[in-house]
Design an enzyme around this catalytic site. Structure first.
Site, PDB file in Angstrom:
ATOM      1  N   GLU A   1      11.816 -19.765 -18.687  1.00 34.67           N
ATOM      2  CA  GLU A   1      12.618 -19.510 -17.549  1.00 34.67           C
ATOM      3  C   GLU A   1      13.587 -18.465 -17.928  1.00 34.67           C
ATOM      4  O   GLU A   1      13.611 -17.268 -17.136  1.00 34.67           O
ATOM      5  CB  GLU A   1      13.399 -20.614 -16.988  1.00 34.67           C
TER       6      GLU A   1
ATOM      7  N   SER B   1       6.983 -10.211 -10.094  1.00 39.01           N
ATOM      8  CA  SER B   1       8.015 -11.202  -9.882  1.00 39.01           C
ATOM      9  C   SER B   1       8.165 -12.408 -10.964  1.00 39.01           C
ATOM     10  O   SER B   1       7.306 -12.609 -11.714  1.00 39.01           O
ATOM     11  CB  SER B   1       7.720 -12.152  -8.508  1.00 39.01           C
ATOM     12  N   LYS B   2       9.491 -12.603 -11.067  1.00 42.17           N
ATOM     13  CA  LYS B   2       9.759 -13.534 -12.039  1.00 42.17           C
ATOM     14  C   LYS B   2       9.234 -14.940 -11.993  1.00 42.17           C
ATOM     15  O   LYS B   2       8.658 -15.905 -12.664  1.00 42.17           O
ATOM     16  CB  LYS B   2      11.167 -13.779 -12.031  1.00 42.17           C
ATOM     17  N   ARG B   3       9.021 -15.267 -10.701  1.00 45.96           N
ATOM     18  CA  ARG B   3       8.382 -16.629 -10.120  1.00 45.96           C
ATOM     19  C   ARG B   3       7.054 -16.669 -10.623  1.00 45.96           C
ATOM     20  O   ARG B   3       6.521 -17.928 -11.035  1.00 45.96           O
ATOM     21  CB  ARG B   3       8.396 -16.854  -8.682  1.00 45.96           C
ATOM     22  N   LYS B   4       6.331 -15.722 -10.773  1.00 47.47           N
ATOM     23  CA  LYS B   4       4.925 -15.621 -11.245  1.00 47.47           C
ATOM     24  C   LYS B   4       4.815 -15.640 -12.748  1.00 47.47           C
ATOM     25  O   LYS B   4       3.552 -15.474 -12.995  1.00 47.47           O
ATOM     26  CB  LYS B   4       4.041 -14.664 -10.383  1.00 47.47           C
TER      27      LYS B   4
END
Ligand code: GLU
Length: 525
Positions: free
Chosen positions: A286, A252-255
């Site tokens: 980001e 995931s992008k968040r991790k």
């Protein structure tokens, strides 16, 4: 006629795992001579869909995954944006209500919460009591007189099983008793995603819903909606998710922070950052990270390498074939050969695909692609002067397999394109190889040899240096580094004689003069 779809929400970026899902849809449609549709799931989008969608469409175009219908290309089922199809969902909600497959619910969040807590305390699964359900106008009037507001819920079955066949997972069964009465419409008339998705898949005549595994558990409620509306159901295929490198956790992008501690990701990201700096691109963790497709375009991966690597994340032709052209993928893709187990995203492996594709890329194409990187770095003007192309081709040939991604050309080609008096030095290499009088003297002497040469090509330069080494009774290492720094400013690079040949006699002499003057200046201080 096969029709598949990829239905991204406009998030502002294209996730690499999403591309794998889209690729399988695209390949399946192509394999069967069908159509691949891009549908935009923007029901919950607050504002600026175009801006948030642009990077996604751009990513598809860059990868060469064209869509037959959808944004920008249109199609017979326009519009392809959920936000513009609200009326269709409202009509469907109305029908579900009229046919008794949905109801108005007037429970407050507090009342629902109390029921949920009671279920928890009694250690039984929560199922709404339907205490505030209204199915007739009289019931509605009663609750509304109390000033309550409503949502529309599905009246889900509570017994038996929802059974369906999934092309990847085989026969799947869910207990209806574990399902809840999901909300499909809010009091303001807006509709929720599951209703929208089913209505769209039907309206757009989608035959195969090929999507990520996380949607498997949504399928029973979607089947209920579809059946209740009298739709013919699509064939479902839930793909194993793309996992973090070396693990089974979803990528995931968040991790990102966590991945960046993974050595391979870290190296990749630093490499990408270095290229981004050279092309003066403003990046942040980001927007610039290896989970997002932009990263690969900006760094200079080849789309074919990425698609080839991604097709193997959950699918295989056999147990040995790795390299597949797009046409071979299309000719051979089948859902039967999709695995159930998550496939780990291995950046090292992707890197090795990239390496192979880069070596295979015909020189003419490599030159054209590298040129745009040099233009982005402002090392070559746009439009390029006519001598830039042939010169770049020679540089690329000299670099050989040192060029791993197109962006690498910036570091290698930099000194070939700057003016002689603008060449930058690797200060460490300069200090190591050129701060003593001995190499300085040798460089000055070799300059005379070079100046006397009448022909200037690789063989002549090679011979000149070897003759010089023999005449001076020195080792080649004592002169070769000094010449490299003197002419390129760098301690390492492609073959030295190639470099000298590409730079030309005049530039080489001018650069050596400048280097010697600088060394002398440094001796004096
Ligand atoms: N918009 C949904 C997603 O991005 C699509 C789900 C589906 O394919 O049905 O996950």
């Amino acid at each position: 006629m096969v029709r598949t779809r990829f239905a991204p929400s406009p998030t502002g970026y294209l996730h690499i795992g999403g591309v794998r899902t889209a690729l399988f849809n695209w390949l399946f449609a192509k394999r069967h001579g069908g159509q691949f549709v891009l549908r935009i799931d923007d029901t919950d989008q607050q504002r600026n869909v175009d801006e948030a969608l642009a990077p996604i469409l751009h990513g598809f175009r860059w990868l060469g995954m064209d869509w037959d219908e959808g944004p920008e290309v249109g199609g017979p089922f326009e519009p392809y944006y959920q936000s513009q199809r609200l009326e269709r969902y409202q009509t469907a909600a109305k029908k579900l209500l009229a046919d008794g497959f949905a109801y108005y619910d007037y429970a407050t969040p507090e009342e629902l919460d109390a029921e949920r807590k009671a279920a928890e305390a009694a250690k039984r699964p929560f199922q709404y009591s339907r205490a505030y359900m209204a199915e007739t106008e009289a019931e509605r009037a009663k609750w509304e007189a109390e000033g309550r507001s409503f949502v529309v819920r599905l009246k889900m079955p509570r017994e038996g099983v929802c059974a369906f066949n999934d092309s990847v997972r085989g026969d799947v069964e869910f207990q209806w008793s574990k399902e809840n009465d999901h909300v499909i419409q809010r009091a303001d008339g807006t509709c929720l995603y599951h209703l929208a998705s089913v209505v769209d898949d039907h309206d757009l005549e989608i035959t195969h819903v090929i999507r990520a595994e996380e949607h498997l558990s949504n399928t029973p409620r979607q089947i209920f909606i579809g059946q209740s509306l009298g739709y013919e159901l699509p064939q479902y295929a839930h793909l194993p998710y793309v996992a973090e490198p070396g693990s089974k956790n979803k990528l995931s992008k968040r991790k990102l922070e966590k991945y960046l501690k993974n050595a391979d990701f870290k190296r990749l990201n630093e490499h990408g950052q270095a290229i981004a700096e050279q092309i003066k691109l403003q990046t942040s963790a980001e927007t610039f990270n290896p989970v997002i497709v932009d990263f690969y375009e900006l760094t200079g991966y080849l789309p074919e390498a990425i698609l080839n690597y991604l097709v193997l994340l959950g699918w295989s032709l056999d147990d040995k074939t790795e390299d597949l052209t797009i046409d071979e993928m299309i000719a051979n893709f089948s859902l039967e050969r999709v695995t159930k187990a998550p496939a780990s995203f291995d950046c090292k492996k992707l890197w090795s695909f990239q390496d192979r594709y880069m070596q295979k890329l015909p020189l003419k194409q490599k030159t054209a692609k590298c040129l745009s990187f040099l233009q982005a770095a402002e090392l070559v003007a746009d439009p390029a002067p006519c001598e830039a192309g042939p010169k770049l081709t020679r540089i690329i040939e000299a670099c050989g397999d040192r060029l791993k991604v197109l962006g690498d050309i910036i570091a290698y080609a930099d000194y070939f394109f700057v003016a002689d008096d603008q060449m930058k030095y690797d200060e460490k290499a300069f200090a190591k190889r050129l701060s003593d009088p001995q190499p300085q003297a040798l460089l000055a002497k070799f300059r005379q040899t070079l100046a006397a040469l009448e022909t200037w090509d690789v063989a002549t330069l090679d011979k000149a240096m070897h003759d010089f080494v023999a005449a001076e009774g020195i080792k080649i290492g004592e002169i070769i580094h000094a010449v490299r720094i003197g002419t390129t400013g760098q301690g390492v690079g492609p073959g030295l004689f190639d470099c000298l040949d590409i730079l030309g006699k005049e530039s080489c002499l001018a650069r050596i003069d400048r280097t010697l003057a600088l060394a002398a200046e440094r001796n004096a201080t």
